[in-house]
Scaffold this motif. Structure first.
Motif, PDB file in Angstrom:
ATOM      1  N   GLY A 153      -2.818  12.608 -16.473  1.00 39.42           N
ATOM      2  CA  GLY A 153      -2.725  12.719 -17.845  1.00 39.42           C
ATOM      3  C   GLY A 153      -2.467  14.378 -18.263  1.00 39.42           C
ATOM      4  O   GLY A 153      -2.057  14.732 -19.537  1.00 39.42           O
ATOM      5  N   SER A 154      -2.714  15.008 -17.547  1.00 40.04           N
ATOM      6  CA  SER A 154      -2.392  16.499 -17.660  1.00 40.04           C
ATOM      7  C   SER A 154      -0.554  17.062 -17.673  1.00 40.04           C
ATOM      8  O   SER A 154       0.160  16.178 -17.430  1.00 40.04           O
ATOM      9  N   ASN A 155      -0.460  18.164 -18.368  1.00 40.57           N
ATOM     10  CA  ASN A 155       0.972  18.363 -18.543  1.00 40.57           C
ATOM     11  C   ASN A 155       1.637  19.120 -17.353  1.00 40.57           C
ATOM     12  O   ASN A 155       0.896  20.015 -16.748  1.00 40.57           O
ATOM     13  N   ALA A 156       2.797  18.626 -16.760  1.00 42.75           N
ATOM     14  CA  ALA A 156       3.435  19.444 -15.971  1.00 42.75           C
ATOM     15  C   ALA A 156       3.586  20.852 -15.702  1.00 42.75           C
ATOM     16  O   ALA A 156       3.748  21.674 -14.929  1.00 42.75           O
ATOM     17  N   PHE A 157       3.842  21.173 -16.963  1.00 45.67           N
ATOM     18  CA  PHE A 157       4.127  22.531 -17.449  1.00 45.67           C
ATOM     19  C   PHE A 157       2.705  23.589 -17.840  1.00 45.67           C
ATOM     20  O   PHE A 157       3.190  24.426 -18.089  1.00 45.67           O
ATOM     21  N   ALA A 158       1.851  22.874 -17.729  1.00 46.75           N
ATOM     22  CA  ALA A 158       0.557  23.691 -18.137  1.00 46.75           C
ATOM     23  C   ALA A 158       0.326  24.900 -17.269  1.00 46.75           C
ATOM     24  O   ALA A 158       0.609  24.683 -15.949  1.00 46.75           O
ATOM     25  N   GLY A 159       0.286  25.885 -17.738  1.00 47.52           N
ATOM     26  CA  GLY A 159       0.182  27.355 -17.007  1.00 47.52           C
ATOM     27  C   GLY A 159       1.294  28.099 -16.833  1.00 47.52           C
ATOM     28  O   GLY A 159       1.182  29.161 -16.331  1.00 47.52           O
ATOM     29  N   TYR A 160       2.595  27.361 -17.001  1.00 47.90           N
ATOM     30  CA  TYR A 160       3.730  27.929 -17.205  1.00 47.90           C
ATOM     31  C   TYR A 160       3.832  28.924 -18.199  1.00 47.90           C
ATOM     32  O   TYR A 160       3.793  28.679 -19.349  1.00 47.90           O
TER      33      TYR A 160
END
Length: 231
Positions: A153-160
């Motif tokens: 459920g987390s976003n693939a771009f989190a932390g980018y």
């Protein structure tokens, strides 16, 4: 010579908070400037839209005030009319990412309507990110990143580190108080490291294989950065 996939909104409107449908589509400069840069470098372009619909250009993006005057407006409209790829898009849901060397998403308010919730686009973005494929996204194009969710459920771009059309720019455009949600807010909530530059000035952020641009003026500089990754 390699193929670059343009993923373009299929929406011709953006539904505002009061239910009004604001006419939109993709933003001309954000498609034309990168297209010309990629073609000049010898690359082939394939345009994909949800359902394979012919994408609609936001008529506002053809106005003289956004193209340096009447001559510029006429030139970009004429250029766009001659780009056959935009008249013959493939279906986004049938795209085989293995056929491409890079992916590019232009903006316009259209992606806020369809790509922000398009699962096929979300899976494509997640896959491109995971395999390290050069990925360029500009202005409102990053709305598509919101659909790139992992199994947990987390976003693939989190932390980018990335950028996109800012709240300040949306406010100055006159839409901030009319929108259901603002792009910058949603991206921050998804866990990205949003980098905001001066309103309307070119700003490009590069993080690993991801290259993002803040606004229309960032389109050409973004294309240059993406080409470096294909060199």
């Amino acid at each position: 010579m390699s193929k670059i996939l343009f993923v373009v909104t299929g929406a011709d409107h953006w539904t505002l908070a009061d239910g009004t449908q604001h006419p939109t589509g993709f933003w001309a400069e954000e498609a034309v400037a990168p297209y010309e840069a990629f073609k000049a470098a010898g690359h082939e372009i394939v345009v994909a839209t949800p359902g394979g619909v012919v994408p609609t250009v936001d008529q506002a993006s053809l106005a003289p005030e956004f193209n340096g005057g009447e001559e510029g407006a006429e030139k970009i409209a004429a250029t766009l009319a001659e780009i056959a790829e935009f008249l013959q898009p493939v279906k986004l849901e049938e795209v085989d990412l293995a056929e491409y060397a890079a992916v590019f998403y232009p903006g316009g308010h259209g992606p806020m309507e369809d790509l922000a919730v398009n699962a096929d686009s979300g899976r494509l973005l997640t896959s491109a990110l995971e395999i390290g494929m050069p990925l360029g996204v500009v202005c409102h194009g990053p709305a598509a990143l919101l659909a790139a969710t992992k199994e947990d459920g987390s976003n693939a771009f989190a932390g980018y580190e990335l950028t996109g059309f800012t709240n300040a720019e949306e406010t100055q455009s006159g839409f901030a108080d009319k929108a259901k949600w603002l792009l910058q807010d949603r991206l921050v909530a998804a866990g990205v490291d949003f980098r905001e530059g001066e309103a309307w000035a070119p700003k490009v952020v590069v993080d690993r294989n991801l290259v993002t641009g803040q606004n229309p003026a960032s389109s050409a500089p973004l294309a240059d950065e993406l080409l470096k990754k294909l060199a």
